[in-house]
Design an enzyme around this catalytic site. Structure first.
Site, PDB file in Angstrom:
ATOM      1  N   LYS A 109       3.019  22.629  15.021  1.00  0.00           N
ATOM      2  CA  LYS A 109       2.446  22.362  13.689  1.00  0.00           C
ATOM      3  C   LYS A 109       1.214  23.241  13.429  1.00  0.00           C
ATOM      4  O   LYS A 109       1.092  23.874  12.373  1.00  0.00           O
ATOM      5  CB  LYS A 109       2.071  20.876  13.605  1.00  0.00           C
ATOM      6  CG  LYS A 109       1.155  20.485  12.474  1.00  0.00           C
ATOM      7  CD  LYS A 109       1.882  20.041  11.256  1.00  0.00           C
ATOM      8  CE  LYS A 109       0.916  19.818  10.112  1.00  0.00           C
ATOM      9  NZ  LYS A 109       1.554  19.399   8.902  1.00  0.00           N
ATOM     10  N   THR A 121      -1.080  14.314  12.250  1.00  0.00           N
ATOM     11  CA  THR A 121      -1.491  15.629  12.743  1.00  0.00           C
ATOM     12  C   THR A 121      -2.792  15.421  13.507  1.00  0.00           C
ATOM     13  O   THR A 121      -3.803  15.017  12.919  1.00  0.00           O
ATOM     14  CB  THR A 121      -1.731  16.601  11.569  1.00  0.00           C
ATOM     15  OG1 THR A 121      -0.535  16.677  10.792  1.00  0.00           O
ATOM     16  CG2 THR A 121      -2.078  17.987  12.097  1.00  0.00           C
ATOM     17  N   LYS A 143      -8.461  21.091   7.888  1.00  0.00           N
ATOM     18  CA  LYS A 143      -8.274  20.233   9.074  1.00  0.00           C
ATOM     19  C   LYS A 143      -7.355  20.923  10.084  1.00  0.00           C
ATOM     20  O   LYS A 143      -7.664  21.009  11.275  1.00  0.00           O
ATOM     21  CB  LYS A 143      -7.672  18.885   8.647  1.00  0.00           C
ATOM     22  CG  LYS A 143      -7.257  18.024   9.836  1.00  0.00           C
ATOM     23  CD  LYS A 143      -6.469  16.776   9.440  1.00  0.00           C
ATOM     24  CE  LYS A 143      -5.924  16.098  10.699  1.00  0.00           C
ATOM     25  NZ  LYS A 143      -5.195  14.871  10.444  1.00  0.00           N
TER      26      LYS A 143
HETATM   27  P1  NAD Z   1      -4.268   8.787   4.508  1.00  0.00           P
HETATM   28  O1  NAD Z   1      -5.747   8.844   4.753  1.00  0.00           O
HETATM   29  O2  NAD Z   1      -3.755   8.593   3.135  1.00  0.00           O
HETATM   30  O3  NAD Z   1      -3.623   7.614   5.442  1.00  0.00           O
HETATM   31  C1  NAD Z   1      -4.102   7.247   6.702  1.00  0.00           C
HETATM   32  C2  NAD Z   1      -4.076   5.717   6.753  1.00  0.00           C
HETATM   33  O4  NAD Z   1      -4.449   5.290   8.062  1.00  0.00           O
HETATM   34  C3  NAD Z   1      -5.041   5.069   5.767  1.00  0.00           C
HETATM   35  O5  NAD Z   1      -4.342   4.183   4.899  1.00  0.00           O
HETATM   36  C4  NAD Z   1      -6.025   4.317   6.664  1.00  0.00           C
HETATM   37  O6  NAD Z   1      -6.488   3.085   6.102  1.00  0.00           O
HETATM   38  C5  NAD Z   1      -5.168   4.070   7.893  1.00  0.00           C
HETATM   39  N1  NAD Z   1      -5.953   3.781   9.098  1.00  0.00           N
HETATM   40  C6  NAD Z   1      -7.087   4.383   9.523  1.00  0.00           C
HETATM   41  N2  NAD Z   1      -7.493   3.820  10.690  1.00  0.00           N
HETATM   42  C7  NAD Z   1      -6.581   2.854  10.993  1.00  0.00           C
HETATM   43  C8  NAD Z   1      -6.441   1.943  12.076  1.00  0.00           C
HETATM   44  N3  NAD Z   1      -7.334   1.912  13.084  1.00  0.00           N
HETATM   45  N4  NAD Z   1      -5.385   1.099  12.074  1.00  0.00           N
HETATM   46  C9  NAD Z   1      -4.471   1.135  11.055  1.00  0.00           C
HETATM   47  N5  NAD Z   1      -4.553   1.982   9.998  1.00  0.00           N
HETATM   48  C10 NAD Z   1      -5.590   2.830   9.986  1.00  0.00           C
HETATM   49  O7  NAD Z   1      -3.691  10.119   5.168  1.00  0.00           O
HETATM   50  P2  NAD Z   1      -2.229  10.777   4.919  1.00  0.00           P
HETATM   51  O8  NAD Z   1      -2.325  11.777   3.838  1.00  0.00           O
HETATM   52  O9  NAD Z   1      -1.237   9.668   4.858  1.00  0.00           O
HETATM   53  O10 NAD Z   1      -2.059  11.579   6.290  1.00  0.00           O
HETATM   54  C11 NAD Z   1      -1.716  10.939   7.503  1.00  0.00           C
HETATM   55  C12 NAD Z   1      -1.533  11.992   8.572  1.00  0.00           C
HETATM   56  O11 NAD Z   1      -0.508  12.901   8.171  1.00  0.00           O
HETATM   57  C13 NAD Z   1      -2.779  12.848   8.836  1.00  0.00           C
HETATM   58  O12 NAD Z   1      -2.881  13.103  10.227  1.00  0.00           O
HETATM   59  C14 NAD Z   1      -2.499  14.118   8.036  1.00  0.00           C
HETATM   60  O13 NAD Z   1      -3.158  15.246   8.577  1.00  0.00           O
HETATM   61  C15 NAD Z   1      -1.001  14.224   8.189  1.00  0.00           C
HETATM   62  N6  NAD Z   1      -0.321  14.986   7.109  1.00  0.00           N
HETATM   63  C16 NAD Z   1      -0.638  14.752   5.805  1.00  0.00           C
HETATM   64  C17 NAD Z   1       0.010  15.474   4.810  1.00  0.00           C
HETATM   65  C18 NAD Z   1      -0.299  15.247   3.344  1.00  0.00           C
HETATM   66  O14 NAD Z   1       0.158  16.049   2.503  1.00  0.00           O
HETATM   67  N7  NAD Z   1      -1.018  14.191   2.976  1.00  0.00           N
HETATM   68  C19 NAD Z   1       0.987  16.429   5.152  1.00  0.00           C
HETATM   69  C20 NAD Z   1       1.307  16.611   6.500  1.00  0.00           C
HETATM   70  C21 NAD Z   1       0.631  15.877   7.468  1.00  0.00           C
END
Ligand code: NAD
Length: 288
Positions: free
Chosen positions: A160, A85, A235
């Site tokens: 979204k 997102t 967010k």
């Molecule tokens: P998270 O923080 O658990 O995962 C993100 C991952 O990206 C981390 O493991 C981090 O180490 C990695 N990362 C950061 N920079 C990086 C780079 N340069 N190269 C490679 N990896 C890198 O977050 P999440 O909960 O998995 O969410 C991911 C996305 O999905 C976000 O944009 C969030 O808004 C969206 N989202 C999350 C949810 C939820 O319920 N968690 C629901 C819908 C959407």
């Protein structure tokens, strides 16, 4: 298909695991190293030779950095599928970068949370070329239950943030109405029975009722553990206000919801709680 998967956090790791059952998946994350996945040494290595590279990253700035790293390594004609997102501008910038590199880009943020990612029941809202979207349908089918093509690049993110702006606003309205009902001596079960079958009904009331013990099981029945965390709602509301400012759209309710979630998460006890914990927040307060 050969798939590169970059960003193996709460969402990315289970999505990649589901794909790895039937496809060749090479993952990369700067921090996380989930068990059971083959991992590359860099994002570029995960992207090299892949038919599709999926990114699932925290924000638009990181997405742009990763895109600049992986696009030169990708095979011309391959697809960059971003499921993070992020702001609409970053999604459109990454699509332009992909096009310049002879690639296709699809922005397809998800709804359904960690449970949906684990169970393969996410909903994808996608923007970008229809032909590229069509090639991804078998992957959407593994990771989710529904994928909607919403139009050109950035329109997945637009869908979204509009959806989640409605969700934030209706959740707050539902919570404040429960507190008013309490103070007027109206039983919560009666309130639910009326509203859930009347014109005040919404997903927030009917499916994700913020009052414990009322309606179907929801995070309210589990001490307001997320679920969908209040900081993730904040967010998405910030992204919707950024987009509204850029597009000169008047969104006063979205703005009020953003300000309430900002206060809840940053100045009160909302961090780490489900976004429906607005109900106990209002319960503790009077008008001033
Ligand atoms: P998270 O923080 O658990 O995962 C993100 C991952 O990206 C981390 O493991 C981090 O180490 C990695 N990362 C950061 N920079 C990086 C780079 N340069 N190269 C490679 N990896 C890198 O977050 P999440 O909960 O998995 O969410 C991911 C996305 O999905 C976000 O944009 C969030 O808004 C969206 N989202 C999350 C949810 C939820 O319920 N968690 C629901 C819908 C959407």
């Amino acid at each position: 298909m050969k798939i590169g998967f970059i960003g193996l956090g709460n969402m990315g790791a289970p999505m990649a695991a589901n794909l790895a059952r039937t496809h060749e998946v090479l993952g990369f994350d700067t921090v996380a190293a989930p068990d059971g996945l083959t991992l590359a040494a860099s994002a570029a290595e995960a992207a090299e030779g892949a038919d599709v590279v999926i990114t699932m990253l925290p924000n638009g700035t990181i997405l742009r950095t990763v895109a600049a790293e992986i696009h030169p390594a990708m095979t011309p004609g391959a697809v960059h599928l971003d499921c993070s997102t992020v702001d609409v501008d970053s999604a459109r910038a990454v699509a332009a970068m992909a096009e310049a590199a002879g690639l296709s880009a699809i922005d397809a943020p998800v709804s359904g949370g960690i449970g949906g990612a684990t169970n393969g029941t996410l909903t994808f809202m996608a923007g970008g070329p229809k032909a590229a979207f069509d090639t991804l349908v078998p992957l959407f089918d593994i990771m989710g239950q529904k994928a909607v093509h919403c139009g050109d690049a950035g329109n997945g993110q637009a869908a979204k943030i509009c959806n989640n702006m409605i969700l934030g606003v209706t959740m707050i309205a539902t919570c404040e109405a429960f507190v008013l009902a309490d103070k007027l001596g109206l039983d919560r079960q009666a309130m639910f029975d009326v509203v859930s079958t009347s014109s005040g009904s919404s997903w927030s009331m009917n499916t994700y009722c913020p009052a414990p013990g009322i309606g179907p099981q929801s995070p309210a029945d589990n001490g307001y553990r997320p679920g969908f965390a209040a900081e993730l709602m904040l967010k998405d509301l910030r992204l919707s206000q950024m987009a509204a400012e850029a597009a000169d759209a008047d969104t006063p309710m979205g703005l009020a919801a953003m300000e309430l979630y900002a206060a809840f998460v940053e100045a009160e006890d909302g961090a780490g709680r489900d976004f429906s914990a607005m109900l106990p927040r209002f319960e503790k307060r009077g008008r001033n």
